[in-house]
Design a protein around this motif. Structure first.
Motif, PDB file in Angstrom:
ATOM      1  N   SER A 133       1.053  -1.157   0.260  1.00 51.81           N
ATOM      2  CA  SER A 133       0.054  -0.374  -0.239  1.00 51.81           C
ATOM      3  C   SER A 133       0.903   0.829   0.219  1.00 51.81           C
ATOM      4  O   SER A 133       0.113   2.589  -0.521  1.00 51.81           O
ATOM      5  N   THR A 169      -7.924  -0.538 -11.905  1.00 47.63           N
ATOM      6  CA  THR A 169      -7.955  -0.806  -9.863  1.00 47.63           C
ATOM      7  C   THR A 169      -6.406  -1.070 -10.238  1.00 47.63           C
ATOM      8  O   THR A 169      -6.202  -1.677 -11.251  1.00 47.63           O
ATOM      9  N   LYS A 199      -4.589  -2.983  -7.575  1.00 48.26           N
ATOM     10  CA  LYS A 199      -3.793  -4.398  -7.091  1.00 48.26           C
ATOM     11  C   LYS A 199      -2.853  -3.862  -5.668  1.00 48.26           C
ATOM     12  O   LYS A 199      -1.647  -3.677  -5.971  1.00 48.26           O
ATOM     13  N   GLY A 243      -3.648  -6.514   0.773  1.00 45.02           N
ATOM     14  CA  GLY A 243      -4.643  -5.512   1.103  1.00 45.02           C
ATOM     15  C   GLY A 243      -5.076  -5.624  -0.134  1.00 45.02           C
ATOM     16  O   GLY A 243      -5.366  -6.315  -0.729  1.00 45.02           O
ATOM     17  N   ALA A 244      -6.047  -4.495   0.259  1.00 42.37           N
ATOM     18  CA  ALA A 244      -7.812  -4.528  -1.145  1.00 42.37           C
ATOM     19  C   ALA A 244      -7.593  -3.742  -1.990  1.00 42.37           C
ATOM     20  O   ALA A 244      -6.549  -2.295  -1.786  1.00 42.37           O
ATOM     21  N   ASP A 245      -8.116  -4.180  -3.346  1.00 41.19           N
ATOM     22  CA  ASP A 245      -7.508  -3.140  -4.222  1.00 41.19           C
ATOM     23  C   ASP A 245      -8.301  -2.173  -3.940  1.00 41.19           C
ATOM     24  O   ASP A 245      -9.152  -1.454  -3.258  1.00 41.19           O
ATOM     25  N   LYS A 246      -8.087  -1.159  -5.524  1.00 43.82           N
ATOM     26  CA  LYS A 246      -8.206  -0.091  -4.628  1.00 43.82           C
ATOM     27  C   LYS A 246      -8.675   0.835  -6.603  1.00 43.82           C
ATOM     28  O   LYS A 246      -7.884   0.636  -7.155  1.00 43.82           O
TER      29      LYS A 246
END
Length: 921
Positions: A123, A424, A426, A430-433
């Motif tokens: 991140s 998007t 990856k 962590g979570a995708d943004k």
């Protein structure tokens, strides 16, 4: 990726994160023990991990897809020369061999260009990825590949990718590099196959780093919060055309034919474009709200990984070519040393690409400097010609203010809708943004969307009366030539097989971005220069020096300069051509504004003077003379200032003793010179007192704080009405950086001892300086005590090299990884001579300190009489593997100014070969 790239995940570790962290630390401890004499089992496992990624360089390997055998011959420095019988086999082998030595570097680069760094490093890279996705380099590269590039270029790119993937087949990360082994303990990243678009996108990264005056555009706007128009003009003086010669001197624009011609004395017609632009619809200052926007934009730009260097004032490159009539050999000599940020491994990869028999089936016999991740040779020579490159600095970027209304933006009183796309990102661990990218109808991305604060304009922002109401604020969009699909990849292959001046210029015509100064020499005793590139034209009165109002279409680009109109020279009468980022052409001989922000010609004029001194002395120039010129470390600013410093009556004995170091100094900045150390410290403090402390916080070094007046002022601040302001820039990007723009600033006022710039307010320890000599005296005192703190009280121990040191850092884990991993991956320091705006340009930022921030990333001298007598050197080595013998095996020689033999002919290559690997179909 450069040293400032963040590679950590940036996440707070949870329970599983702590377990992974313990595993990573355990791995590193075991590995270090192994490398430095640890226990038996750990030693076997750790060393095997390191050695597993080392390339096979002897024997034979089978590669599916080859049409015939390929020989890879490496010399004692691990530099490969590849021999094949077809173009496709040649470039497939290039991909395989570069992946053997540098795949981790290649992989990081493609993740940067595509905005996918978070996939590797977590991140902490999301902000970078958001910006890079907004720019859309990989999208433009894909469009180039699909629609613009020639069939043969696509074929070569496919062959190269096939070679890279042949290397990757069946390998885990730990089999590829130590860095992957370390990453494997923190995430489950797995390298993916290489694609042709990955190679094309790298040219976008190179273009970004060499994009021209965008930083000056931002800086000038930020300065308006503290400085008036005249003061800003003082800090951006006009290029000294009468003193420092332009690149082209024997050519001129012909207004009758509408082309650039060599010779003649035509006069420009009424169509001459003004060089005095206004930006901001006639405003010479930026609104306060815009200052806030641009400051935040700068922070975003500064965090974006630079591709091949620090983009700042002072950075550049040297290249020059001397005709045979002035050389010992009777044939041309060509030298080049691009100045880029120091990285480990070096951005360059030395390589030879040879067809066993040059024919229509196999067309290449070329050697030089390549980029790992891209087929072909970028700088070097083939059997007929040699070429070099320096950054031209032409202005190919403009910032635009955009008035946002609803879901669109205003243009000539109408509201137009944005083109949008969803991206998007990856994120490892962590979570995708997902982000939404907005662009105007002419393909300008909104950079301000990458920071919420950038869309807000201050309540006191001022613009021209005709500007639309600011509402919630103006956005910032970017127009840049590299965001249009082009043909630069075609140009690389065309250059590699060009055999004469005509073919060279044809290749240059395809070199859209970045716009580089191209110098040329051939075996038939010709020399030349060509400015290539897609260079925009602007409306009269707009020179691109400040952000423009996007709501007024008259500020849109009006077109591009035609190839036939671009400056060139061929066999000039003077017998040499020098390019070192100075002005390309005299402004009175050319109708277009190429830029308002040239380098100021300090290096180029010094090289010119060295060449002319040799010629006028009746001597002939040798290959070693060219090498010695590359190492010239004479300080031009010292020649100007030292005589003034020596006339100052210094009361303090300790300062007087330091002043005496300058007596009899020859102005050379050798690594062991105490005088160079003291002068550069004095120069740094002169800049700080005269200029740096008067700049806004956005330009000053982060963490350095001053009491300043809360409103604009031209005089000393009232001590009873000041506020505490701290700088906001990284040390290697702050101002004044001490480059040759600042040389010119000081030169303009050096003989005006009462100029306002020489005034400095009193402090707790110092009385106010009211003139030049008082400020110089204070700078000498500050320098004396600064060096006492840094180097000790005994001046006999002082040396420039102790201050001016180079550290080579692995570009990702070597800057942000655990300390022990940094220890394993990084190398240095090296004590260097040279300095800012010297030919031996080991750059340092005077605002931030003395450490080396950019360097001659390679050096070469090509002998057109006998290519085997050419010389070259790289900053680091051929290998990207930390414990390879070729990781930094060239650096010591590079630091000493030595060059290696550069074998080209089959006989010379065979003689220098240490290892031979045969790749079989």
């Amino acid at each position: 990726m450069p040293p400032n790239t963040t590679a950590s995940s940036g996440q707070k570790p949870g329970k599983s994160g702590r377990k992974k962290g313990r595993k990573a630390r355990l791995f590193l401890i075991v590995l270090v023990l192994a490398l430095f004499g640890g226990v038996a089992y750990g030693g076997y496992w750790g060393v095997s991990t390191v050695r597993a990624s080392f390339p096979q360089t002897k024997g034979s390997l089978t590669l599916d897809g080859l049409s015939g055998p390929v020989d890879v011959k490496r010399d004692g420095n691990g530099i490969p020369q590849v021999y094949a019988s077809s173009d496709e086999d040649l470039f497939m082998a290039q991909g395989y061999v570069q992946a053997q030595d540098r795949f981790y570097e290649m992989d990081v680069r493609r993740h940067m260009t595509s905005g996918r760094l978070s996939e590797m490093f977590g991140s902490g890279q999301v902000k970078n990825d958001e910006f890079l996705r907004t720019m859309g380099w990989d999208r433009v590269a894909k469009e180039e590949y699909d629609k613009k590039l020639s069939a043969s270029t696509k074929k070569y790119l496919q062959a190269y990718a096939k070679g890279v993937n042949a290397y990757l087949k069946g390998k885990d990360g730990k089999d590829i590099s130590l860095e992957y082994a370390a990453l494997g303990f923190t995430n489950d990243y797995k390298p993916q196959e290489w694609t042709p678009v990955d190679s094309v996108a790298w040219l976008k990264a190179m273009a970004w780093d060499l994009r021209g005056n965008m930083q000056d555009e931002i800086d000038r706007s930020l300065m308006t919060s503290r400085l008036g128009p005249k003061q800003i003009a003082d800090l951006y003086p006009e290029y000294p055309y009468s003193r420092n010669k332009t690149i082209t001197q024997e050519g001129q624009y012909d207004s009758v034919t509408g082309s650039y011609v060599q010779g003649g004395s035509t006069t420009l017609g009424s169509g001459t474009q003004s060089t005095a632009g206004t930006g901001l619809a006639g405003n010479t200052t930026a609104p306060n709200g815009l200052q806030s926007q641009l400051s935040k934009l700068y922070n975003v730009l500064d965090n974006v990984p630079t591709a091949v260097g620090v983009n700042g004032n002072g950075i550049g490159s040297n290249s020059w070519v001397v005709a045979g009539k002035y050389t010992i050999t009777g044939k041309p000599l060509l030298a080049n040393d691009p100045h880029l940020s120091a990285s480990l491994p070096s951005v360059w990869y030395q390589m030879g690409l040879h067809c066993t028999s040059v024919s229509s089936k196999c067309q290449y016999d070329v050697s030089g400097y390549t980029f790992a991740g891209m087929p072909g040779v970028v700088i070097g020579h083939n059997q007929d010609i040699a070429w070099g490159m320096t950054n031209s600095g032409v202005d190919v970027t403009d910032l635009y203010l955009e008035k946002i209304t609803g879901e669109g933006y205003e243009r000539d009183g109408k509201v137009l809708p944005f083109t949008t796309r969803r991206e998007t990102i990856k994120v490892a661990g962590g979570a995708d943004k997902t982000i939404v990218v907005r662009e105007t109808d002419d393909g300008m991305p909104l950079l301000s969307d990458r920071d919420d604060e950038l869309v807000k304009v201050g309540k006191k922002a001022t613009v021209d009366a005709g500007a639309p109401d600011r509402g919630d604020g103006y956005a910032i969009a970017l127009r840049w030539t590299a965001l249009d699909p082009g043909n630069s990849m075609d140009a690389v292959f065309q250059l590699d097989k060009a055999s004469n001046w005509t073919e060279f210029r044809t290749a240059a015509a395809s070199f859209d971005v970045p716009s580089q100064n191209l110098i040329y020499a051939d075996t038939n005793n010709h020399i030349g220069y060509q400015l290539p590139g897609k260079i925009p034209t602007r409306a009269k009165g707009d020179d691109g020096s400040l952000p423009s109002p996007g709501w007024d279409s008259k500020y849109k680009w009006t077109g591009y300069i035609k190839q036939s109109e671009l400056p060139y020279e061929y066999d000039p009468k003077r017998g040499y051509i020098v390019t070192a980022n100075q002005a390309v052409v005299d402004k009175d001989k050319y109708p277009y504004t190429l830029t308002t922000d040239w380098g100021y010609g300090t290096r180029s004029q010094r090289i010119t003077d060295l060449i002319e001194a040799k010629i006028k002395g009746g001597g002939k120039i040798s290959t070693d003379d060219m090498r010695q010129m590359q190492l010239d470390d004479s300080s031009e600013i010292a020649k100007l200032i030292v005589p003034k410093l020596l006339k100052i009556d210094v009361a303090d004995k300790n300062v007087r003793d330091a002043q005496k170091l300058l007596e009899g100094w020859d102005y050379t900045q050798d690594a062991d010179s105490a005088a160079a150390a003291y002068f550069n410290a004095t120069w740094r403090n002169i800049l700080k007192l005269a200029f740096g402390n008067k700049l806004p916080k956005e330009l000053r070094v982060k963490g350095q704080c001053l009491n300043v007046a809360p409103v604009d002022t031209t005089g000393p601040a009232d001590e009873n009405q000041t506020v505490r302001e701290c700088g906001q820039r990284e040390a290697d990007q702050a101002q004044p950086d001490g480059g040759d723009r600042w040389f010119e600033v000081v030169r303009k006022i050096i003989d005006d001892p009462n100029n306002d710039w020489w005034k400095a307010p009193k402090t707790r320890l110092d009385k106010a300086a009211d003139n030049r000599d008082e400020l110089f005296a204070r700078a000498m005192k500050d320098a004396r005590w600064e060096l006492t703190a840094k180097l000790g009280k005994d001046m006999d121990t002082w040396s420039w090299g102790r201050l001016h040191r180079l550290f080579l850092k692995n570009q990702t884990l070597g800057t942000e990884g655990p300390g022990v991993l940094q220890y394993m991956l990084n190398r240095g320091p090296w004590k260097l001579g040279g300095g800012e705006a010297t030919v031996n340009a080991t750059g340092w930022n005077a605002a931030g300190g003395y450490g080396v921030v950019w360097v001659p990333s390679m050096r070469m001298v090509v002998n057109l009489d006998d290519f085997d007598k050419s010389k070259w050197i790289n900053l680091s080595g051929a290998s990207g593997h930390a414990y390879s013998a070729h990781y930094t095996d060239q650096t010591d020689k590079w630091a000493k100014g030595e060059l290696l033999p550069w074998s080209f002919s089959g006989k010379a290559v065979d003689k220098s070969t240490s290892d031979t690997l045969v790749l079989k179909p």
